[in-house]
Design a protein around this motif. Structure first.
Motif, short mmCIF file in Angstrom:
data_model
loop_
_atom_site.label_atom_id
_atom_site.label_comp_id
_atom_site.label_asym_id
_atom_site.label_seq_id
_atom_site.Cartn_x
_atom_site.Cartn_y
_atom_site.Cartn_z
N ALA A 160 0.85 -1.28 0.03
CA ALA A 160 0.11 0.00 0.00
C ALA A 160 1.00 1.27 -0.13
CB ALA A 160 -0.85 0.19 1.45
N ASP A 161 2.00 0.96 0.47
CA ASP A 161 3.21 2.30 0.47
C ASP A 161 3.37 2.76 -0.98
OD1 ASP A 161 4.09 -0.27 0.26
OD2 ASP A 161 6.29 0.72 0.35
N THR A 162 2.93 2.03 -1.76
CA THR A 162 3.43 2.51 -3.22
C THR A 162 2.58 2.92 -4.24
OG1 THR A 162 3.27 0.17 -4.21
CG2 THR A 162 5.28 0.65 -3.28
N VAL A 163 1.41 3.15 -3.55
CA VAL A 163 0.10 3.70 -4.33
C VAL A 163 0.58 5.20 -5.15
CG1 VAL A 163 -2.11 4.64 -4.15
CG2 VAL A 163 -1.39 2.75 -2.73
N PHE A 164 1.42 5.85 -4.54
CA PHE A 164 1.82 6.98 -5.32
C PHE A 164 2.65 6.47 -6.61
CE2 PHE A 164 1.23 8.72 -1.03
CZ PHE A 164 0.51 9.76 -1.43
N GLY A 165 3.01 5.51 -6.71
CA GLY A 165 3.76 5.06 -7.92
C GLY A 165 3.26 4.41 -9.05
N VAL B 260 10.37 2.25 4.27
CA VAL B 260 9.29 1.33 3.94
C VAL B 260 8.49 0.56 4.89
CG1 VAL B 260 8.94 -0.42 2.15
CG2 VAL B 260 10.61 1.15 1.65
N LYS B 261 9.58 0.05 5.72
CA LYS B 261 8.83 -0.75 6.96
C LYS B 261 7.87 0.16 7.65
CE LYS B 261 12.00 -4.24 7.07
NZ LYS B 261 13.04 -3.90 5.98
N PRO C 1 2.40 0.14 6.99
CA PRO C 1 1.12 0.22 7.89
C PRO C 1 0.79 1.83 7.93
CG PRO C 1 3.52 -0.02 9.15
CD PRO C 1 3.67 -0.20 7.61
N ALA C 2 1.55 2.65 7.83
CA ALA C 2 0.95 4.06 7.83
C ALA C 2 -0.03 4.19 6.51
CB ALA C 2 2.25 5.04 7.72
N ALA C 3 0.21 3.88 5.46
CA ALA C 3 -0.42 3.89 4.19
C ALA C 3 -1.78 3.07 4.12
CB ALA C 3 0.40 3.42 2.97
N ILE C 4 -1.77 1.94 4.92
CA ILE C 4 -2.89 1.13 5.15
C ILE C 4 -3.79 1.86 5.99
CG2 ILE C 4 -3.86 -0.99 6.05
CD1 ILE C 4 -1.42 -2.57 4.93
N GLU C 5 -3.24 2.34 7.24
CA GLU C 5 -3.93 2.94 8.12
C GLU C 5 -4.66 4.07 7.39
OE1 GLU C 5 -2.55 4.95 12.20
OE2 GLU C 5 -2.12 2.84 11.74
N TYR C 6 -4.09 4.95 6.63
CA TYR C 6 -4.62 6.10 5.86
C TYR C 6 -5.71 5.77 4.99
CZ TYR C 6 -4.82 10.25 2.97
OH TYR C 6 -5.14 11.52 2.30
N THR D 261 -9.73 6.85 5.32
CA THR D 261 -10.34 7.77 4.37
C THR D 261 -11.24 6.76 3.72
OG1 THR D 261 -8.25 7.16 3.05
CG2 THR D 261 -8.37 9.25 4.05
N GLY D 262 -11.61 5.53 3.98
CA GLY D 262 -12.63 4.71 3.46
C GLY D 262 -12.43 4.45 2.11
N ILE D 263 -11.11 4.65 1.50
CA ILE D 263 -10.80 4.13 0.17
C ILE D 263 -10.44 2.60 0.16
CG2 ILE D 263 -10.40 6.27 -0.82
CD1 ILE D 263 -7.45 5.63 -0.69
N GLY D 264 -10.35 1.80 1.21
CA GLY D 264 -9.91 0.67 1.03
C GLY D 264 -9.85 0.02 2.81
N HIS D 265 -9.37 -1.07 3.00
CA HIS D 265 -9.29 -1.81 4.17
C HIS D 265 -8.48 -2.84 4.05
CE1 HIS D 265 -11.48 -5.40 2.65
NE2 HIS D 265 -12.21 -4.72 1.97
N ARG D 266 -7.76 -3.18 5.44
CA ARG D 266 -7.04 -4.23 5.47
C ARG D 266 -7.41 -5.52 5.02
NH1 ARG D 266 -3.07 -2.94 9.35
NH2 ARG D 266 -4.47 -1.10 9.75
N LYS D 267 -6.50 -6.29 4.71
CA LYS D 267 -7.20 -7.56 3.98
C LYS D 267 -5.98 -8.78 4.07
CE LYS D 267 -9.44 -10.43 1.02
NZ LYS D 267 -10.88 -10.80 1.43
N VAL D 268 -6.30 -9.92 4.24
CA VAL D 268 -5.48 -10.98 4.40
C VAL D 268 -5.88 -11.84 3.08
CG1 VAL D 268 -4.50 -13.06 5.40
CG2 VAL D 268 -5.05 -10.96 6.70
N ASN D 269 -4.84 -12.11 2.28
CA ASN D 269 -5.19 -13.17 1.05
C ASN D 269 -4.61 -14.73 1.28
OD1 ASN D 269 -6.94 -12.90 -1.01
ND2 ASN D 269 -5.85 -10.86 -1.83
N TYR D 270 -5.05 -15.57 0.71
CA TYR D 270 -4.36 -16.77 0.75
C TYR D 270 -4.42 -17.38 -0.82
CZ TYR D 270 -5.36 -16.82 5.44
OH TYR D 270 -5.30 -16.67 6.99
#
Length: 921
Positions: A307-312, A447-448, A452-457, A461-470
């Motif tokens: 999520a930290d790379t959304v700006f790219g 980056v580390k 988490p900062a990006a996910i929290e943001y 802001t309601g544009i997404g949510h935490r998710k665990v994928n398998y």
RNA sequence: GCGGAUGUGGCGAAAUGGUAGACGCGCCACUUUGAGGGGGUGGUGGGAGUUUUCCUGUGCGAGUUCGAGUCUCGCCAUCCGCACCA
């Protein structure tokens, strides 16, 4: 009197069978131990010496545990449904049941000769209706259950129906195919068919349309673990991807538990890692991007771990099979997209893999908006995005993902670096390392910190949510074949309806030929009256893993017609304490079985959460092929050492007519008519064959049959030798030539009891040296067997027998415990000698600890301790020297000392001037 | 690419951080006999020396330690599993 293994082995095998020596029953007064082998698929080829390796190891362990006072459940059975029998049936017209029964009889005969301590009264066969009744029963339970995510447990589907009727989908958190939202009113107004479709989305055994592995040659779909590199594991036929409606098991609902519960198991790290990779958990976020096709606006959800790379993000990519493709293809790109999809669709799985690094793709004509920057980025379609993982759509960050990078380079899309000082001119910077830049509020973070900062943001802001994928997918559960369990399901007005439980087992019908019908239906379509109350029954059958998923439970209570396993049997035997089998089941059977068990656990039918507490993977035994060298255009064969002087052809020769790489020339001439008048060029009067390590198979003429070894050397020798070859877990080639060594050992062992004239065991008092030998062995065997280190135990036996032989020891006090110690490894000879020693009961009822305790006496020898062969002093263990006394003694001899003797161990470690350590056990 | 494992004689292999190669195969020598896959004794990592013995040696290179096949780090090789999993 000679060691007549043939007579002895026959005698004791019939004794065990007649007395049902290994039959067990629940006995709450004794501790239980459950030792299980992965049951075999009875193939037409019979057993070769590689197959029993694991069985021998588990049998030794079972017999050892029995001697230690445990009530040991050690069953065997057959995984009898499957493709090879059916393929054979198609070729020959013989009913698969006929060939299967024949193969089982052959297997049984071979197994019996090796002297296993199986409780055959508990035998199961997956193709037996009395057995598959419970496979079908479990399916019905899965059909009528759903998975409650918040409770992390399977629940009856009736609870879900009640919830829908009361509140619609509000408050429901269930594992499902597609997210659904409806009100109670809507639910209550649905037709039966609509309700059925909705529930199908939640059932644990469900019917759904998905991309499947279709194998045209076998005429059936296959599960992921049945496909390797684009080919079917069985038969090696090409496999392609196809969208089909199939029965599936919602294994994915259990992904988290399957992963977490691995921690508590005693399995090897490599196997646990294999399962972890297969389940493939990743933590990240789902983020919504607004996408526009002309004027139409869509919410497009993607999954990312970065999520930290959304700006790219400089573009988006959809999987070709994604449902978004249709919505986001702009009219002007329609033709190009359709061409691309057609191209992608007709590729087989194998071609996709072969072209793995080839970058292909097409622009959809639509754009998406970056929720953080507001920037507009193009939406592409490409094969490199998988429909089955995440949402089937990704945000592409070419600066920090190598796949996105390759795509951007190919199609000239922009690349925005987000980490200070990283160089993206040649390749992407994938490492999660460095300081963020070009990233708005994330700038300056590592980056580390940024992830988490990006996910929290994003959440705030309601544009997404935490998710665990398998990565783990649901298991495709239907096969368009005959030789499997029929589904207990019929179609009433087109609605899949479970058969009532009291109609189980639903027996496999007879059919005339095992091929698909002319209309392309599975073979069951040929059955007459394949209906229930006039409605058509399901025509596909269950896959191989269905019958093998719960067989360990059935062994606990194999004849119960009222339950898979009774509460009493289940709560006594609980779960498998030791499971022995090959690593090839790591991502198939061992996942499905765990899933199946957890499901039954959720519903309260079994008391343990995991089926197999400890797992040992035996290695594969490869073949050792032999070659002869024919001089071209002649019938003359040249010995291996001289072959370079001629132009020769290498020919596989049957290893059974070769001894220690020396060819039996007469046998060779008889072997095949072509060689009847073969000539030979020998070296030193012998024909030496070449050799190679290859898979054991008929075509290489390197198959060694255990029957043959039993004929020549006996089952006890075979058992000992298989263990002596090396660690059980290791793969190794079979080489018959070493077998003489263990055979010699057994003959020598026999001679401790018998000379030419008869039984020579006496009641005299054992000497200290004799006791020492015995104690050494007891100490070794106790630790080695628990560690599954059987090869060193066998060695220890050889040493002990050599020593006793040298001491001419024939005293009962030593030999009796020795027989007990050897009995797990070589049960026949042990029983025979046990009887000769005057015991009327089977040695299996002897007590190991009793003997171990009785003979672990205070050792009264005086030992010389030597230092590098130079200095000497003595430690008198009869005086039970204290640690301090030994230390005082050693102080005068400041060198390194080590001595192991008898039941006591003294080890003194000294460096010049000081004692480092003293160990007295 | 990711993950896991392994690396010791001619071969299969042993070695709680403490005499590397136990045990077995193979090979060599001797021996015995009713030589058909017989029994027994001795030898067998490499190099040197007539003997006692010495040097060297566990894939490669460093490190920790009185002491490393074993522990740590970095390479190399082999095997297995996964493989466009975002």
């Amino acid at each position: 009197m000679d060691y007549d293994f043939k007579k002895i082995e026959k005698k004791w095998q019939s004794y065990w069978a007649a007395h049902e020596t290994f039959k067990v029953a629940e006995d709450p007064s004794r501790p239980k131990f459950y030792v299980l082998d992965m049951f075999p698929y009875p193939s037409g080829a019979g057993l070769h010496v590689g197959h029993p390796l694991g069985y021998i190891a588990s049998d030794i362990y079972s017999r050892y545990k029995r001697l230690c006072g445990f009530n040991v459940l050690h069953p065997m059975g057959y995984d009898a449904f499957g493709l090879p029998a059916e393929q054979y049936a198609i070729q020959t017209g013989q009913h698969p049941a006929v060939t299967t029964m024949k193969n089982i009889a052959r297997y049984r005969e071979q197994l019996d000769r090796i002297g296993f301590s199986f409780d055959w009264s508990r035998e199961v066969r997956t193709c037996d209706p009395a057995y598959y009744k419970w496979t079908q029963w479990a399916f019905l339970k899965m059909f009528s259950s759903y998975y409650d995510n918040s409770r992390q447990s399977a629940r009856p589907i009736s609870e879900l129906v009640d919830a829908f009727a009361a509140n619609g989908t509000a408050g429901v958190d269930a594992a499902c195919g597609e997210e659904m939202t409806f009100t109670a009113a809507r639910w209550n107004s649905m037709s039966e068919k609509e309700k059925s479709d909705v529930l199908m989305n939640y059932r644990i055994a469900y019917q759904g349309t998905t991309a499947v592995n279709w194998c045209p040659a076998l005429g059936t779909v296959l599960a992921n673990d049945e496909v390797k590199e684009g080919y079917s594991v069985r038969g090696g036929h090409p496999v392609e991807q196809k969208m089909m409606k199939q029965w599936q098991l919602r294994v994915s609902a259990y992904a988290g538990r399957l992963l977490d519960d691995l921690d508590g198991l005693e399995w090897t790290d490599s196997l646990k890692d294999m399962q972890r990779n297969w389940i493939g958990r990743s933590y990240g976020a789902e983020i919504v991007f607004k996408a526009y096709n002309g004027n139409k606006e869509y919410d497009m959800t993607i999954f990312t771990t970065r999520a930290d790379t959304v700006f790219g993000v400089t573009f988006m990519v959809l999987a070709p099979e994604s449902e978004w493709v249709e919505k986001l293809t702009a009219p002007e790109q329609k033709k190009a997209v359709e061409e691309y999809l057609a191209m992608a669709r007709k590729k087989t799985e194998r071609e996709r893999i072969a072209e793995t690094r080839k970058v292909t793709g097409v622009f959809s004509g639509s754009y998406a908006v970056n929720p953080l920057t507001g920037g507009k980025v193009p939406v592409w379609i490409s094969e490199y995005v998988l429909a089955g993982y995440g949402t089937g759509a990704i945000m592409a960050v070419p600066a920090h993902d190598s796949r996105d990078y390759a795509f951007a380079r190919t199609f000239n899309l922009p690349i925005i670096p987000l980490i200070e000082g990283c160089d993206v001119s040649e390749s992407s910077f994938d490492a999660k390392d460095g300081i963020m830049c070009n990233s708005g509020f994330l700038n300056g973070m590592t980056v580390k910190e940024a992830i988490p900062a990006a996910i929290e943001y994003v959440e705030k802001t309601g544009i997404g949510h935490r998710k665990v994928n398998y990565r783990l997918r649901d298991a495709i559960f239907s096969r368009q074949r005959y030789w499997g369990e029929p589904f207990p399901v019929y179609y009433k007005d087109g609605i899949a309806t479970p058969l009532p439980e009291d109609r189980l087992p639903l027996k496999l019908p007879e059919i005339s030929t095992y091929l698909p019908t002319e209309t392309g239906e599975p073979p069951l379509g040929r059955a007459e009256d394949w209906t229930y109350e006039g409605w058509p029954l399901e025509k596909s059958t269950m896959p191989g893993f269905a019958g093998s998923s719960a067989y360990y439970l059935r062994y606990m209570d194999p004849h119960n017609d009222d339950a898979l396993v009774s509460k009493e049997a289940d709560s006594y035997w609980r779960s498998v304490d030791l499971y022995v089998g090959g690593t090839e089941h790591a991502t198939g059977h061992l996942i499905y079985s765990r899933f199946w068990n957890k499901f039954l656990y959720d519903l309260g039918y079994v008391c343990e959460n995991e089926p197999f507490r400890k797992l040992v993977n035996q290695g594969m035994i490869q073949g050792r092929s032999n070659f002869v060298y024919r001089i071209v255009n002649t019938n003359t064969f040249v010995s291996c050492g001289l072959k370079d002087q001629y132009e020769t052809t290498e020919i596989h020769v049957d290893v059974n007519i070769v001894h220690n790489d020396r060819l039996d020339i007469d046998a060779f001439r008889k072997w095949m008519p072509d060689f009847a008048d073969a000539e030979f060029i020998l070296e030193d009067g012998e024909y030496i064959c070449g050799y190679a390590i290859e898979k054991m198979s008929k075509s290489m003429f390197n198959v060694v049959n255990p029957d043959m070894i039993c004929d020549t050397y006996g089952a006890d020798t075979l058992r000992l030798y298989e263990m002596f070859l090396g660690p059980v877990e290791q793969s190794k080639p079979w080489d018959t030539k070493g077998i003489d060594g263990v055979n010699r050992f057994l003959k020598r062992f026999w001679r401790l009891f018998y000379d030419r004239d008869g039984f020579i065991v006496t009641d005299g008092k054992a000497s200290p040296a004799e006791l020492k030998t015995l104690h050494k062995l007891i100490g070794k065997e106790k630790t080695d067997i628990e560690n599954f280190s059987f090869n060193t135990t066998v060695s220890a036996f050889m040493i002990a027998v050599n020593e006793l032989y040298e001491l001419k020891c024939n005293k009962r006090e030593i030999l009796e415990p020795l027989v007990i110690l050897l009995s797990p490894f070589a049960p026949h000879i042990s029983e025979e000698l046990w009887e000769a020693l005057g015991h009327s009961e089977s040695i299996s009822y002897a007590s190991f600890p009793e003997y171990v305790e009785a003979y672990t006496v205070e050792d009264s020898c005086t030992y010389a301790v030597s230092f590098n062969g130079k200095t000497r002093f003595t430690v008198d263990l009869s005086k039970s020297m204290s640690k301090d006394e030994v230390e005082a003694e050693v102080r005068q001899n400041p060198l390194t000392a080590k001595y192991v003797g008898g039941a006591s161990i003294v080890k003194v470690i000294v460096v010049p001037g000081k004692i480092v350590n003293i160990v007295i056990k």
